[in-house]
Design a protein around this motif. Sequence first.
Motif, PDB file in Angstrom:
ATOM      1  N   ILE A   1      19.604 -50.507  -3.986  1.00 37.66           N
ATOM      2  CA  ILE A   1      18.846 -50.752  -2.346  1.00 37.66           C
ATOM      3  C   ILE A   1      18.936 -49.267  -1.887  1.00 37.66           C
ATOM      4  O   ILE A   1      18.012 -48.851  -1.112  1.00 37.66           O
ATOM      5  CB  ILE A   1      19.574 -51.776  -2.102  1.00 37.66           C
ATOM      6  N   PHE A   2      20.003 -48.533  -1.732  1.00 38.38           N
ATOM      7  CA  PHE A   2      20.096 -47.390  -1.128  1.00 38.38           C
ATOM      8  C   PHE A   2      19.146 -46.190  -1.687  1.00 38.38           C
ATOM      9  O   PHE A   2      18.491 -45.669  -0.675  1.00 38.38           O
ATOM     10  CB  PHE A   2      21.647 -46.722  -1.477  1.00 38.38           C
ATOM     11  N   LEU A   3      19.272 -46.255  -2.823  1.00 38.84           N
ATOM     12  CA  LEU A   3      18.225 -45.203  -3.495  1.00 38.84           C
ATOM     13  C   LEU A   3      16.634 -45.754  -3.271  1.00 38.84           C
ATOM     14  O   LEU A   3      15.694 -44.862  -3.181  1.00 38.84           O
ATOM     15  CB  LEU A   3      18.358 -45.191  -5.048  1.00 38.84           C
ATOM     16  N   LEU A   4      16.538 -47.001  -3.369  1.00 41.59           N
ATOM     17  CA  LEU A   4      15.085 -47.527  -3.238  1.00 41.59           C
ATOM     18  C   LEU A   4      14.719 -47.246  -1.779  1.00 41.59           C
ATOM     19  O   LEU A   4      13.410 -47.234  -1.359  1.00 41.59           O
ATOM     20  CB  LEU A   4      15.046 -48.964  -3.493  1.00 41.59           C
ATOM     21  N   GLY A   5      15.540 -46.986  -0.687  1.00 42.56           N
ATOM     22  CA  GLY A   5      15.340 -46.932   0.596  1.00 42.56           C
ATOM     23  C   GLY A   5      14.650 -45.580   0.802  1.00 42.56           C
ATOM     24  O   GLY A   5      14.087 -45.130   2.024  1.00 42.56           O
ATOM     25  N   TRP A   6      15.027 -44.502  -0.327  1.00 45.20           N
ATOM     26  CA  TRP A   6      14.127 -43.195   0.071  1.00 45.20           C
ATOM     27  C   TRP A   6      12.778 -43.444   0.177  1.00 45.20           C
ATOM     28  O   TRP A   6      12.024 -42.702   1.126  1.00 45.20           O
ATOM     29  CB  TRP A   6      14.794 -42.183  -1.123  1.00 45.20           C
ATOM     30  N   PRO A   7      11.752 -43.929  -0.925  1.00 42.82           N
ATOM     31  CA  PRO A   7      10.562 -43.813  -0.900  1.00 42.82           C
ATOM     32  C   PRO A   7       9.884 -45.201  -0.172  1.00 42.82           C
ATOM     33  O   PRO A   7       8.794 -45.338   0.075  1.00 42.82           O
ATOM     34  CB  PRO A   7      10.127 -43.776  -2.475  1.00 42.82           C
ATOM     35  N   LEU A   8      10.873 -46.084  -0.086  1.00 43.63           N
ATOM     36  CA  LEU A   8      10.117 -47.479   0.297  1.00 43.63           C
ATOM     37  C   LEU A   8      10.667 -47.909   1.696  1.00 43.63           C
ATOM     38  O   LEU A   8      11.685 -47.472   2.214  1.00 43.63           O
ATOM     39  CB  LEU A   8      10.727 -48.705  -0.594  1.00 43.63           C
TER      40      LEU A   8
ATOM     41  N   MET B   1      14.402 -38.586   2.628  1.00 43.24           N
ATOM     42  CA  MET B   1      13.169 -39.337   3.241  1.00 43.24           C
ATOM     43  C   MET B   1      13.601 -40.147   4.457  1.00 43.24           C
ATOM     44  O   MET B   1      13.156 -41.578   4.403  1.00 43.24           O
ATOM     45  CB  MET B   1      12.786 -40.242   2.050  1.00 43.24           C
ATOM     46  N   ALA B   2      14.456 -39.487   5.280  1.00 42.47           N
ATOM     47  CA  ALA B   2      14.844 -40.357   6.385  1.00 42.47           C
ATOM     48  C   ALA B   2      13.714 -40.425   7.329  1.00 42.47           C
ATOM     49  O   ALA B   2      13.276 -39.586   8.156  1.00 42.47           O
ATOM     50  CB  ALA B   2      15.993 -39.400   6.941  1.00 42.47           C
ATOM     51  N   MET B   3      13.179 -41.711   7.342  1.00 40.71           N
ATOM     52  CA  MET B   3      11.927 -41.978   8.172  1.00 40.71           C
ATOM     53  C   MET B   3      12.124 -41.605   9.661  1.00 40.71           C
ATOM     54  O   MET B   3      11.296 -41.446  10.323  1.00 40.71           O
ATOM     55  CB  MET B   3      11.323 -43.173   7.969  1.00 40.71           C
ATOM     56  N   SER B   4      13.411 -42.317  10.083  1.00 40.93           N
ATOM     57  CA  SER B   4      13.595 -41.990  11.618  1.00 40.93           C
ATOM     58  C   SER B   4      13.796 -40.527  11.937  1.00 40.93           C
ATOM     59  O   SER B   4      13.100 -40.085  13.141  1.00 40.93           O
ATOM     60  CB  SER B   4      14.858 -42.437  12.027  1.00 40.93           C
ATOM     61  N   ALA B   5      14.171 -39.661  11.198  1.00 40.43           N
ATOM     62  CA  ALA B   5      14.132 -38.250  11.466  1.00 40.43           C
ATOM     63  C   ALA B   5      12.650 -37.597  11.484  1.00 40.43           C
ATOM     64  O   ALA B   5      12.400 -36.669  12.311  1.00 40.43           O
ATOM     65  CB  ALA B   5      14.836 -37.296  10.308  1.00 40.43           C
ATOM     66  N   TYR B   6      11.721 -38.102  10.687  1.00 39.46           N
ATOM     67  CA  TYR B   6      10.319 -37.800  10.660  1.00 39.46           C
ATOM     68  C   TYR B   6       9.579 -38.263  12.022  1.00 39.46           C
ATOM     69  O   TYR B   6       8.735 -37.390  12.388  1.00 39.46           O
ATOM     70  CB  TYR B   6       9.760 -38.209   9.277  1.00 39.46           C
ATOM     71  N   TYR B   7       9.874 -39.463  12.213  1.00 44.05           N
ATOM     72  CA  TYR B   7       9.365 -40.020  13.414  1.00 44.05           C
ATOM     73  C   TYR B   7       9.804 -39.196  14.780  1.00 44.05           C
ATOM     74  O   TYR B   7       8.675 -38.926  15.693  1.00 44.05           O
ATOM     75  CB  TYR B   7      10.022 -41.448  13.810  1.00 44.05           C
ATOM     76  N   LEU B   8      10.892 -38.610  14.623  1.00 50.45           N
ATOM     77  CA  LEU B   8      11.519 -37.716  15.886  1.00 50.45           C
ATOM     78  C   LEU B   8      10.607 -36.448  15.786  1.00 50.45           C
ATOM     79  O   LEU B   8      10.638 -35.895  16.916  1.00 50.45           O
ATOM     80  CB  LEU B   8      12.973 -37.863  15.790  1.00 50.45           C
ATOM     81  N   LYS B   9      10.792 -36.008  14.373  1.00 46.65           N
ATOM     82  CA  LYS B   9      10.280 -34.569  14.501  1.00 46.65           C
ATOM     83  C   LYS B   9       8.900 -34.573  14.892  1.00 46.65           C
ATOM     84  O   LYS B   9       8.264 -33.662  15.486  1.00 46.65           O
ATOM     85  CB  LYS B   9      10.520 -34.121  12.903  1.00 46.65           C
ATOM     86  N   GLY B  10       8.033 -35.514  14.824  1.00 48.57           N
ATOM     87  CA  GLY B  10       6.722 -35.660  15.134  1.00 48.57           C
ATOM     88  C   GLY B  10       6.215 -35.601  16.623  1.00 48.57           C
ATOM     89  O   GLY B  10       5.298 -34.943  17.093  1.00 48.57           O
TER      90      GLY B  10
END
Length: 472
Positions: free
Chosen positions: A366-373, A417-426
């Motif tokens: 599940i940890f690995l699936l969390g990168w792309p999904l 693929m840390a989506m929260s980091a990309y949200y913040l970077k935006g």
Amino acid sequence: MTDPQIALMMLGLFIVFVFLGFPIAFTLMAMGIGFGYYAYFDEGRMWRSFNRLTEDAGWWDQTSLWVEGFFNNRIFDLFVNQTYTVMSNEVLTAVPLFLFMGYIVERANIVDRLFSTLNIASRNVPGSMGVAALVTCALFATATGIVGAVVTLMGLLALPAMLKARYDPSFASGIICAGGTLGILIPPSIMLIVYAAASNVSIVRLYAAALLPGLTLVGLYLVYIIGRSILQPSVAPKPTKEDIPDVAFGKLMGMVLTSFLPLAFLILAVLGSILLGLATPTEAASIGALGGILLAFIYRAMTWQRMRESVYLTVRTTAMVCWLFVGSYTFSAVFSYLGGEHIISEFVQSLSLEPWQFLILAQLIIFLLGWPLEWSEIIIIFVPIFLPLLAFFNIDPLFFGILVALNLQTSFLTPPMAMSAYYLKGIAPPEIKLTQIFSGVMPFLVCVIISMALMYAFPQIVFHLPEAMYGK
């Protein structure tokens, strides 16, 4: 090829299509119907339509009978039934209501008042601004459950204030990214509703079970923020009067009454009515949605445009979740019918794993699936693959669900693929680099892993409240 081999090919093709960027819900539905046509193919049913053809039949009748023969397959009945089952699921009815409450609260200008109040109230605490930002994130994330909205709004509100107060950019970014993900763990969590629908676990017991783990994780975050601020004062300098002005005690209490208490009361009313059995999750979500509207009116933030935006975003997100369920149910039904679930179960059982080894293996996947999904795709599509194996390893689905909820925090925090980091970077200032955000997130990732280890070592952290309130 045998049916189980075709089932595994079906799963492999789905993963390939996901990485190619195809829409996941429609890919699930298309593959479920395509492979299901083969799985449920009944030549006799098809030819019963074709045998009605006669030489003197007109082209319209011939076309109609050919179309009828082609669609005379049980996969289409299955697809319709699965769609109806999902759309009439009483547990999922709470999803749009909680989403609407979150979107309304997001647009009610509550968060800026809340952050200002907590900032002043905690000014004598080491790392006070970081503590205020984390507590604000936790409350706001709990009210909304929408990670992107929390990280974005707090990035616009708290990050500039912390940078102005000379906070280390990496440290400040990590606080916002980690705090913004708490809404998928702390009740009333939409993720837990989706897990309850997928696993048939009581949502009330899930909410009770998630409270202590959620508070434990928040506590670990606070320990890290305050501890690092004490050991390394340069990352979180003590605020000056220009950063946080002095406020009289009476005025501060007034600020608390008008900013902190209304949102806290709304969350406690919704959660308390569920846990105490006064309302079902759907009824409590309705109360929360109405409370969010009233708060917006009280704060004079409700406009027709904001109402339209909230309704539109609620409908869009709800549709995504529901069609993911429809696609997943159809896909998994065909996958199981072809024998895919059985062959995976046999393979895992043949490994002769101990229960703790299976838990670690499942959480690693599940940890690995969390990168792309996204979390919704993991819960709806992949978690049901593990659920039938829980009985074999004597693992409570309640315990497994809380571990998954903790684990999914990492899917938003783990590079690359840390989506929260990309949200913040935006929305962050241009000088804040993505690598700085990633480095700031890593200590919080360690806190998540520590909290998961605590759940493994002391399962009563999960089971204590559900057993105390509702029995074993």
